[in-house]
Design an enzyme around this catalytic site. Structure first.
Site, PDB file in Angstrom:
ATOM      1  N   ARG A 121       0.812  -1.224   0.000  1.00 17.26           N
ATOM      2  CA  ARG A 121       0.000   0.000   0.000  1.00 17.26           C
ATOM      3  C   ARG A 121       0.849   1.279   0.000  1.00 17.26           C
ATOM      4  NH1 ARG A 121      -2.972  -3.188   3.412  1.00 17.26           N
ATOM      5  NH2 ARG A 121      -4.841  -4.000   2.427  1.00 17.26           N
ATOM      6  N   LYS A 143       2.603  11.579 -11.459  1.00 18.14           N
ATOM      7  CA  LYS A 143       1.761  10.629 -12.211  1.00 18.14           C
ATOM      8  C   LYS A 143       2.580   9.376 -12.470  1.00 18.14           C
ATOM      9  CE  LYS A 143      -1.290  13.550 -14.953  1.00 18.14           C
ATOM     10  NZ  LYS A 143      -1.664  13.859 -16.337  1.00 18.14           N
ATOM     11  N   GLU A 185       8.970  18.261 -25.757  1.00 18.95           N
ATOM     12  CA  GLU A 185       8.315  18.599 -24.483  1.00 18.95           C
ATOM     13  C   GLU A 185       8.919  19.876 -23.891  1.00 18.95           C
ATOM     14  OE1 GLU A 185       5.617  17.157 -23.299  1.00 18.95           O
ATOM     15  OE2 GLU A 185       5.613  15.052 -23.918  1.00 18.95           O
ATOM     16  N   LYS A 227       6.649  23.308 -14.402  1.00 16.52           N
ATOM     17  CA  LYS A 227       5.793  22.157 -14.094  1.00 16.52           C
ATOM     18  C   LYS A 227       5.472  22.120 -12.604  1.00 16.52           C
ATOM     19  CE  LYS A 227       4.509  17.492 -14.951  1.00 16.52           C
ATOM     20  NZ  LYS A 227       4.667  16.223 -15.608  1.00 16.52           N
ATOM     21  N   GLU A 237      -4.995  17.284 -11.722  1.00 19.71           N
ATOM     22  CA  GLU A 237      -5.478  17.646 -13.055  1.00 19.71           C
ATOM     23  C   GLU A 237      -6.982  17.875 -13.117  1.00 19.71           C
ATOM     24  OE1 GLU A 237      -3.363  15.757 -16.226  1.00 19.71           O
ATOM     25  OE2 GLU A 237      -4.944  16.203 -17.675  1.00 19.71           O
ATOM     26  N   ARG A 241      -3.658  22.007 -14.658  1.00 19.58           N
ATOM     27  CA  ARG A 241      -2.655  21.030 -15.119  1.00 19.58           C
ATOM     28  C   ARG A 241      -2.888  20.604 -16.566  1.00 19.58           C
ATOM     29  NH1 ARG A 241       0.083  16.157 -11.539  1.00 19.58           N
ATOM     30  NH2 ARG A 241       1.442  15.411 -13.183  1.00 19.58           N
ATOM     31  N   ASN A 245      -0.973  19.534 -21.415  1.00 24.49           N
ATOM     32  CA  ASN A 245      -1.358  18.649 -22.522  1.00 24.49           C
ATOM     33  C   ASN A 245      -1.369  19.375 -23.869  1.00 24.49           C
ATOM     34  OD1 ASN A 245      -1.748  16.591 -20.694  1.00 24.49           O
ATOM     35  ND2 ASN A 245      -3.895  17.134 -20.362  1.00 24.49           N
ATOM     36  N   HIS A 248      -1.142  17.543 -27.157  1.00 20.21           N
ATOM     37  CA  HIS A 248      -1.302  16.115 -26.864  1.00 20.21           C
ATOM     38  C   HIS A 248      -2.610  15.518 -27.379  1.00 20.21           C
ATOM     39  CE1 HIS A 248       2.250  16.717 -24.496  1.00 20.21           C
ATOM     40  NE2 HIS A 248       2.252  15.484 -24.025  1.00 20.21           N
ATOM     41  N   HIS A 252      -1.539  12.391 -29.230  1.00 22.16           N
ATOM     42  CA  HIS A 252      -1.798  11.053 -28.696  1.00 22.16           C
ATOM     43  C   HIS A 252      -2.485  10.156 -29.720  1.00 22.16           C
ATOM     44  CE1 HIS A 252      -1.533  11.635 -24.079  1.00 22.16           C
ATOM     45  NE2 HIS A 252      -0.482  11.008 -24.549  1.00 22.16           N
ATOM     46  N   HIS A 264       6.852   9.444 -28.452  1.00 21.84           N
ATOM     47  CA  HIS A 264       5.847  10.345 -27.881  1.00 21.84           C
ATOM     48  C   HIS A 264       6.144  11.814 -28.254  1.00 21.84           C
ATOM     49  CE1 HIS A 264       3.023  11.959 -24.976  1.00 21.84           C
ATOM     50  NE2 HIS A 264       3.993  12.671 -24.451  1.00 21.84           N
TER      51      HIS A 264
HETATM   52  N1  LIG Z   1       4.296  10.559 -15.582  1.00 23.81           N
HETATM   53  C1  LIG Z   1       4.168  11.577 -16.384  1.00 23.81           C
HETATM   54  O1  LIG Z   1       3.712  12.641 -15.994  1.00 23.81           O
HETATM   55  C2  LIG Z   1       4.606  11.419 -17.800  1.00 23.81           C
HETATM   56  C3  LIG Z   1       4.755  12.547 -18.608  1.00 23.81           C
HETATM   57  C4  LIG Z   1       5.226  12.367 -19.905  1.00 23.81           C
HETATM   58  C5  LIG Z   1       5.552  11.102 -20.364  1.00 23.81           C
HETATM   59  N2  LIG Z   1       5.378  10.033 -19.532  1.00 23.81           N
HETATM   60  C6  LIG Z   1       5.741   8.685 -19.984  1.00 23.81           C
HETATM   61  O2  LIG Z   1       7.129   8.653 -20.222  1.00 23.81           O
HETATM   62  C7  LIG Z   1       7.425   7.640 -21.177  1.00 23.81           C
HETATM   63  C8  LIG Z   1       8.398   8.166 -22.176  1.00 23.81           C
HETATM   64  O3  LIG Z   1       9.587   8.498 -21.503  1.00 23.81           O
HETATM   65  P1  LIG Z   1      10.991   8.416 -22.245  1.00 23.81           P
HETATM   66  O4  LIG Z   1      10.910   9.162 -23.513  1.00 23.81           O
HETATM   67  O5  LIG Z   1      12.028   8.780 -21.267  1.00 23.81           O
HETATM   68  O6  LIG Z   1      11.048   6.883 -22.648  1.00 23.81           O
HETATM   69  P2  LIG Z   1      11.967   5.669 -22.140  1.00 23.81           P
HETATM   70  O7  LIG Z   1      11.961   5.554 -20.685  1.00 23.81           O
HETATM   71  O8  LIG Z   1      11.550   4.488 -22.934  1.00 23.81           O
HETATM   72  O9  LIG Z   1      13.408   6.126 -22.580  1.00 23.81           O
HETATM   73  C9  LIG Z   1      13.681   6.243 -23.955  1.00 23.81           C
HETATM   74  C10 LIG Z   1      14.880   5.384 -24.354  1.00 23.81           C
HETATM   75  O10 LIG Z   1      16.069   6.055 -23.942  1.00 23.81           O
HETATM   76  C11 LIG Z   1      16.851   5.176 -23.142  1.00 23.81           C
HETATM   77  N3  LIG Z   1      17.532   6.019 -22.177  1.00 23.81           N
HETATM   78  C12 LIG Z   1      16.987   6.737 -21.167  1.00 23.81           C
HETATM   79  N4  LIG Z   1      17.937   7.487 -20.582  1.00 23.81           N
HETATM   80  C13 LIG Z   1      19.100   7.233 -21.239  1.00 23.81           C
HETATM   81  C14 LIG Z   1      20.427   7.727 -21.119  1.00 23.81           C
HETATM   82  N5  LIG Z   1      20.751   8.675 -20.243  1.00 23.81           N
HETATM   83  N6  LIG Z   1      21.370   7.241 -21.954  1.00 23.81           N
HETATM   84  C15 LIG Z   1      21.048   6.298 -22.886  1.00 23.81           C
HETATM   85  N7  LIG Z   1      19.804   5.817 -23.082  1.00 23.81           N
HETATM   86  C16 LIG Z   1      18.849   6.289 -22.254  1.00 23.81           C
HETATM   87  C17 LIG Z   1      15.881   4.179 -22.566  1.00 23.81           C
HETATM   88  O11 LIG Z   1      16.515   2.975 -22.230  1.00 23.81           O
HETATM   89  C18 LIG Z   1      14.908   4.015 -23.723  1.00 23.81           C
HETATM   90  O12 LIG Z   1      15.422   3.099 -24.652  1.00 23.81           O
HETATM   91  C19 LIG Z   1       6.087   7.224 -21.775  1.00 23.81           C
HETATM   92  O13 LIG Z   1       5.734   5.960 -21.284  1.00 23.81           O
HETATM   93  C20 LIG Z   1       5.123   8.293 -21.278  1.00 23.81           C
HETATM   94  O14 LIG Z   1       3.819   7.788 -21.095  1.00 23.81           O
HETATM   95  C21 LIG Z   1       4.923  10.167 -18.274  1.00 23.81           C
HETATM   96 ZN   LIG Z   2       3.914  14.388 -23.237  1.00 24.23          ZN
END
Ligand SMILES: NC(=O)c1ccc[n+]([C@@H]2O[C@H](COP(=O)([O-])OP(=O)(O)OC[C@H]3O[C@@H](n4cnc5c(N)ncnc54)[C@H](O)[C@@H]3O)[C@@H](O)[C@H]2O)c1
Ligand SMILES: [Zn+2]
Length: 363
Positions: A121, A143, A185, A227, A237, A241, A245, A248, A252, A264
């Site tokens: 939990r 999130k 972003e 942020k 949100e 917040r 988006n 997006h 999306h 993304h």
């Molecule tokens: N929680 C939130 O508020 C929020 C906001 C935006 C996006 N997201 C989520 O985030 C995800 C996308 O994040 P992302 O773009 O970081 O994707 P990811 O975590 O898949 O990373 C992208 C790629 O880069 C690699 N990588 C990461 N850091 C690295 C580094 N320093 N050196 C070498 N390789 C590295 C990872 O292994 C992966 O292959 C999605 O799932 C999305 O839904 C969440």
């Molecule tokens: Zn985004």
């Protein structure tokens, strides 16, 4: 060490900014986490480069350190992987006093946070974001979650970390494509916050592309500050917040239709172009602002069109998004830079025109 405070109803915590991992010890100390057990969750790419470095930097801080690595990529972001985390937690007697750390990009942070939010939990959680997207967006705001049956982030929670530790040096190993996707972003914060920030990126674009440390530090800190302010006002949100988006709604839909073959951030870039199109045609953005925005996206190699997307398909897909309430699409538009607003009053024609500007078949 530089820090920014995030102040939500649930928790007040810091985002620390550093070059290197050495000062992570300070953060652990400041947050009173010394002496506990630590379970680092990372992905196969990030783990092989940084897990040992983080462990070394934390030497002496924790009673013991466990490490679990999953296969990198959005495809892993599901309940099966979470189930693997839980098994690992059970096998290693992870208890209520253990801290879970997410070391990686947004996929890793979202999943480590979800596992921490739900195991026993809720156990303490820290974010160590390594991708640009994670450093400016996903690690801040609480999130967490996973994808389920093709729906992105449909299962999740709001769960704030004890702290976020941004080591800017990790950007050095990020691929060009991932860096550019993160820049989408980053650039998003211009229209929703201020022309000044957008101009800073534009004026320093060569240095940004070279991942110049000073520039990146300024950029990442500014994004986190924006942020943090937004999240402080509207953690769950229900209003403000939503401005995060921007780009997006259409983005999306394109991301889903393309079966997640585009990143993304790449889809957000196209979604922002479409949103700018609507704002421009409404007379709220000048042609000059529209063009310079597009040229900055293009400078970072972000796509402005997607091949083989049918406007009708994008439009239908938009209604399947989890953010659609009472069958009404919600758009974030601009009355100018720094003046975002959320609205459902966007006509079908405006939406189709906007989608057409990003469809590969258009001229
Ligand atoms: N929680 C939130 O508020 C929020 C906001 C935006 C996006 N997201 C989520 O985030 C995800 C996308 O994040 P992302 O773009 O970081 O994707 P990811 O975590 O898949 O990373 C992208 C790629 O880069 C690699 N990588 C990461 N850091 C690295 C580094 N320093 N050196 C070498 N390789 C590295 C990872 O292994 C992966 O292959 C999605 O799932 C999305 O839904 C969440
Ligand atoms: Zn985004």
């Amino acid at each position: 060490m530089k820090k920014i405070s995030v102040d939500t109803n649930d928790k007040k915590y810091n985002i620390y900014f550093s070059s290197g991992f050495d000062s992570i010890k300070e953060a652990v100390n400041e947050c009173g986490l010394v002496g506990r057990k630590l379970c680092i969750i990372t992905d196969s790419n990030v783990g092989s480069i940084y897990a040992q470095k983080v462990k070394n930097a934390l030497e002496g801080c924790f009673e013991s350190i466990y490490l679990y690595s999953f296969k990198a990529g959005e495809k892993s972001k599901n309940l099966d992987t979470i189930s693997d985390f839980y098994s690992f937690f059970l096998e290693n007697h992870i208890d209520r006093k253990t801290v879970v750390a997410g070391l990686g990009g947004g996929v890793c942070g979202d999943m480590a946070g979800f596992a921490a939010a739900t195991y026993l939990r809720g156990i303490k959680f820290i974010q160590i974001p390594t991708s640009l997207l994670a450093q400016v967006d996903s690690s801040v705001g609480g999130k967490v979650g996973v994808d389920f049956k093709g729906s992105k982030n449909i299962v999740g929670a709001f769960y704030q970390p004890e702290f976020v530790f941004v080591n800017m040096e990790t950007l050095d190993t990020l691929s060009e494509r991932e860096f550019a996707a993160g820049m989408a972003e980053v650039i998003k914060y211009g229209p929703i916050h201020s022309y000044d920030f957008f101009k800073y990126i534009m004026d320093n674009k060569e240095a940004v592309k070279q991942r110049d440390k000073n520039c990146m530090q300024h950029i990442i800190e500014t994004c986190c500050k924006i942020k943090a302010e937004v999240v402080a006002e509207d953690e769950k949100e229900s209003g403000l917040r939503e401005i995060l988006n921007f780009g997006h709604t259409i983005g999306h839909a394109v991301e889903t239709i393309k079966g997640f073959s585009l990143l993304h951030g790449e889809c957000v870039a196209m979604g922002m172009k479409a949103a700018f199109d609507i704002c421009f045609k409404r007379g709220d953005i000048t042609l000059n602002e529209y063009n310079e925005f597009l040229s900055l996206l293009a400078y970072f190699g972000l796509p402005l069109k997607a091949e083989e997307i049918q406007p009708e398909e994008v439009y239908s897909q938009m209604f399947l998004d989890k953010k659609v309430k009472s069958n009404k699409l919600s758009f974030v538009l601009l009355k100018g830079y720094g003046k975002p607003y959320s609205t459902s009053a966007v006509s079908r024609e405006e939406i189709f025109d906007a989608i057409n500007t990003i469809s590969g078949d258009s001229v």
